[in-house]
Design an enzyme around this catalytic site. Structure first.
Site, PDB file in Angstrom:
ATOM      1  N   PHE A  59       0.811  -1.218   0.000  1.00 51.86           N
ATOM      2  CA  PHE A  59       0.000   0.000   0.000  1.00 51.86           C
ATOM      3  C   PHE A  59       0.847   1.274   0.000  1.00 51.86           C
ATOM      4  O   PHE A  59       0.296   2.383   0.060  1.00 51.86           O
ATOM      5  CB  PHE A  59      -0.952   0.005   1.202  1.00 51.86           C
ATOM      6  CG  PHE A  59      -0.280  -0.099   2.553  1.00 51.86           C
ATOM      7  CD1 PHE A  59       0.282   1.008   3.167  1.00 51.86           C
ATOM      8  CD2 PHE A  59      -0.227  -1.319   3.207  1.00 51.86           C
ATOM      9  CE1 PHE A  59       0.890   0.914   4.408  1.00 51.86           C
ATOM     10  CE2 PHE A  59       0.384  -1.424   4.451  1.00 51.86           C
ATOM     11  CZ  PHE A  59       0.938  -0.305   5.054  1.00 51.86           C
ATOM     12  N   ARG A  87      -2.205   7.860  21.014  1.00 51.54           N
ATOM     13  CA  ARG A  87      -2.546   6.624  20.288  1.00 51.54           C
ATOM     14  C   ARG A  87      -3.917   6.103  20.745  1.00 51.54           C
ATOM     15  O   ARG A  87      -4.690   5.568  19.946  1.00 51.54           O
ATOM     16  CB  ARG A  87      -1.470   5.547  20.502  1.00 51.54           C
ATOM     17  CG  ARG A  87      -0.117   5.843  19.852  1.00 51.54           C
ATOM     18  CD  ARG A  87      -0.115   5.804  18.350  1.00 51.54           C
ATOM     19  NE  ARG A  87      -0.567   4.561  17.793  1.00 51.54           N
ATOM     20  CZ  ARG A  87      -0.384   4.202  16.510  1.00 51.54           C
ATOM     21  NH1 ARG A  87       0.258   5.026  15.669  1.00 51.54           N
ATOM     22  NH2 ARG A  87      -0.829   3.072  16.047  1.00 51.54           N
ATOM     23  N   THR A  93      -5.718   1.430  13.504  1.00 48.59           N
ATOM     24  CA  THR A  93      -5.433   1.862  12.126  1.00 48.59           C
ATOM     25  C   THR A  93      -6.658   1.690  11.231  1.00 48.59           C
ATOM     26  O   THR A  93      -6.995   2.567  10.444  1.00 48.59           O
ATOM     27  CB  THR A  93      -4.256   1.036  11.563  1.00 48.59           C
ATOM     28  OG1 THR A  93      -3.180   1.086  12.489  1.00 48.59           O
ATOM     29  CG2 THR A  93      -3.800   1.559  10.211  1.00 48.59           C
ATOM     30  N   ARG A 104     -10.493   7.924  14.830  1.00 49.57           N
ATOM     31  CA  ARG A 104     -10.667   7.127  13.603  1.00 49.57           C
ATOM     32  C   ARG A 104     -12.057   6.509  13.518  1.00 49.57           C
ATOM     33  O   ARG A 104     -12.632   6.413  12.432  1.00 49.57           O
ATOM     34  CB  ARG A 104      -9.554   6.085  13.509  1.00 49.57           C
ATOM     35  CG  ARG A 104      -8.228   6.719  13.065  1.00 49.57           C
ATOM     36  CD  ARG A 104      -7.074   5.774  13.194  1.00 49.57           C
ATOM     37  NE  ARG A 104      -5.867   6.276  12.531  1.00 49.57           N
ATOM     38  CZ  ARG A 104      -4.659   5.771  12.714  1.00 49.57           C
ATOM     39  NH1 ARG A 104      -4.484   4.747  13.563  1.00 49.57           N
ATOM     40  NH2 ARG A 104      -3.616   6.252  12.079  1.00 49.57           N
ATOM     41  N   ASN A 114      -7.409   7.451   6.971  1.00 53.79           N
ATOM     42  CA  ASN A 114      -7.854   7.291   8.359  1.00 53.79           C
ATOM     43  C   ASN A 114      -7.617   8.511   9.237  1.00 53.79           C
ATOM     44  O   ASN A 114      -7.455   8.401  10.450  1.00 53.79           O
ATOM     45  CB  ASN A 114      -7.241   6.015   8.966  1.00 53.79           C
ATOM     46  CG  ASN A 114      -5.733   6.053   8.999  1.00 53.79           C
ATOM     47  OD1 ASN A 114      -5.128   7.042   8.620  1.00 53.79           O
ATOM     48  ND2 ASN A 114      -5.126   4.972   9.472  1.00 53.79           N
ATOM     49  N   HIS A 117      -2.513  10.747  12.115  1.00 60.56           N
ATOM     50  CA  HIS A 117      -1.304   9.967  12.420  1.00 60.56           C
ATOM     51  C   HIS A 117      -0.871  10.311  13.840  1.00 60.56           C
ATOM     52  O   HIS A 117      -1.008  11.456  14.268  1.00 60.56           O
ATOM     53  CB  HIS A 117      -0.156  10.327  11.461  1.00 60.56           C
ATOM     54  CG  HIS A 117       1.179   9.845  11.950  1.00 60.56           C
ATOM     55  ND1 HIS A 117       1.617   8.557  11.734  1.00 60.56           N
ATOM     56  CD2 HIS A 117       2.146  10.446  12.705  1.00 60.56           C
ATOM     57  CE1 HIS A 117       2.807   8.405  12.313  1.00 60.56           C
ATOM     58  NE2 HIS A 117       3.149   9.535  12.907  1.00 60.56           N
ATOM     59  N   GLU A 128      10.199  12.117  13.886  1.00 57.66           N
ATOM     60  CA  GLU A 128       9.090  12.700  13.124  1.00 57.66           C
ATOM     61  C   GLU A 128       8.947  14.198  13.408  1.00 57.66           C
ATOM     62  O   GLU A 128       8.728  14.997  12.484  1.00 57.66           O
ATOM     63  CB  GLU A 128       7.793  11.952  13.450  1.00 57.66           C
ATOM     64  CG  GLU A 128       7.799  10.528  12.889  1.00 57.66           C
ATOM     65  CD  GLU A 128       6.597   9.692  13.291  1.00 57.66           C
ATOM     66  OE1 GLU A 128       6.518   8.538  12.827  1.00 57.66           O
ATOM     67  OE2 GLU A 128       5.729  10.175  14.060  1.00 57.66           O
TER      68      GLU A 128
HETATM   69  P1  GDP Z   1      -0.730   3.706  12.190  1.00 53.76           P
HETATM   70  O1  GDP Z   1       0.513   3.764  13.056  1.00 53.76           O
HETATM   71  O2  GDP Z   1      -1.954   3.297  12.954  1.00 53.76           O
HETATM   72  O3  GDP Z   1      -0.944   4.958  11.372  1.00 53.76           O
HETATM   73  O4  GDP Z   1      -0.522   2.494  11.142  1.00 53.76           O
HETATM   74  P2  GDP Z   1       0.726   1.981  10.290  1.00 53.76           P
HETATM   75  O5  GDP Z   1       2.016   2.613  10.753  1.00 53.76           O
HETATM   76  O6  GDP Z   1       0.648   0.499  10.273  1.00 53.76           O
HETATM   77  O7  GDP Z   1       0.390   2.474   8.805  1.00 53.76           O
HETATM   78  C1  GDP Z   1       0.662   3.794   8.404  1.00 53.76           C
HETATM   79  C2  GDP Z   1      -0.489   4.286   7.565  1.00 53.76           C
HETATM   80  O8  GDP Z   1      -0.541   3.513   6.360  1.00 53.76           O
HETATM   81  C3  GDP Z   1      -1.888   4.092   8.166  1.00 53.76           C
HETATM   82  O9  GDP Z   1      -2.234   5.098   9.097  1.00 53.76           O
HETATM   83  C4  GDP Z   1      -2.761   4.118   6.930  1.00 53.76           C
HETATM   84  O10 GDP Z   1      -2.956   5.447   6.449  1.00 53.76           O
HETATM   85  C5  GDP Z   1      -1.894   3.349   5.935  1.00 53.76           C
HETATM   86  N1  GDP Z   1      -2.196   1.910   5.926  1.00 53.76           N
HETATM   87  C6  GDP Z   1      -1.921   0.988   6.891  1.00 53.76           C
HETATM   88  N2  GDP Z   1      -2.333  -0.236   6.549  1.00 53.76           N
HETATM   89  C7  GDP Z   1      -2.877  -0.114   5.298  1.00 53.76           C
HETATM   90  C8  GDP Z   1      -3.480  -1.040   4.390  1.00 53.76           C
HETATM   91  O11 GDP Z   1      -3.600  -2.245   4.653  1.00 53.76           O
HETATM   92  N3  GDP Z   1      -3.919  -0.530   3.199  1.00 53.76           N
HETATM   93  C9  GDP Z   1      -3.787   0.786   2.876  1.00 53.76           C
HETATM   94  N4  GDP Z   1      -4.244   1.205   1.695  1.00 53.76           N
HETATM   95  N5  GDP Z   1      -3.227   1.681   3.721  1.00 53.76           N
HETATM   96  C10 GDP Z   1      -2.781   1.252   4.907  1.00 53.76           C
END
Ligand code: GDP
Length: 140
Positions: A59, A87, A93, A104, A114, A117, A128
């Site tokens: 993704f 968080r 997520t 969210r 979503n 961040h 960051e």
């Molecule tokens: P976060 O820490 O909850 O933001 O999640 P992650 O670090 O795992 O992922 C970063 C960002 O990537 C997420 O906030 C989403 O915007 C995106 N994302 C995560 N998982 C997916 C997925 O399975 N599909 C898609 N299209 N986007 C994803």
């Protein structure tokens, strides 16, 4: 408990729906202080650097395209236990798995779009924050 700082983004799906104030109200209601904030249009390079950890995920391209599709609001939040607290109010997520009352659950459109961040560790928060703010832009 120690005062921490964390990094937050209000993502393009949320700025497009004029949700900055509603999200900031939830952040402040949780006891976190917004000690730096600016609305920017991320460059592709900035988004790719920010999400470099996900470079090999299927993704990645969709995520980078989304993050540069409109304005974002980057923020530094400060408070006791700020990283975990933020968080918690963000929620999972995937919005379909996020707890009731979380940002969210309330606002996210999909697992990609979503709305917000939040840094997940002290180490990532430092990196960051430094990507988007100089120390004189953070006023606690
Ligand atoms: P976060 O820490 O909850 O933001 O999640 P992650 O670090 O795992 O992922 C970063 C960002 O990537 C997420 O906030 C989403 O915007 C995106 N994302 C995560 N998982 C997916 C997925 O399975 N599909 C898609 N299209 N986007 C994803």
């Amino acid at each position: 408990m120690a005062i921490e700082r964390t990094f937050s983004i209000i993502k393009p799906d949320a700025t497009a729906r004029n949700l900055t104030g509603a999200i900031n109200a939830l952040i402040e209601k949780a006891g976190l202080r917004i000690v730096a904030q600016k609305r920017i249009r991320m460059t592709r390079e900035q988004a790719e650097t920010f999400y470099a950890v996900h470079k090999r995920r299927p993704f990645f391209e969709e995520l980078v395209d989304f993050m540069i599709s409109g304005p974002v609001v980057v923020q530094v939040l400060e408070g006791e236990n700020a990283i975990l607290k933020h968080r918690e109010i963000i929620g999972a997520t995937d919005p379909s798995k996020a707890a009731d009352g979380t940002i969210r659950k309330l606002y996210a459109k999909s697992v990609c779009e979503n709305s917000v961040h939040g840094s997940d560790t002290t180490e990532t928060a430092v990196v960051e924050i430094a990507q988007f703010f100089s120390s004189n832009e953070i006023v606690g």
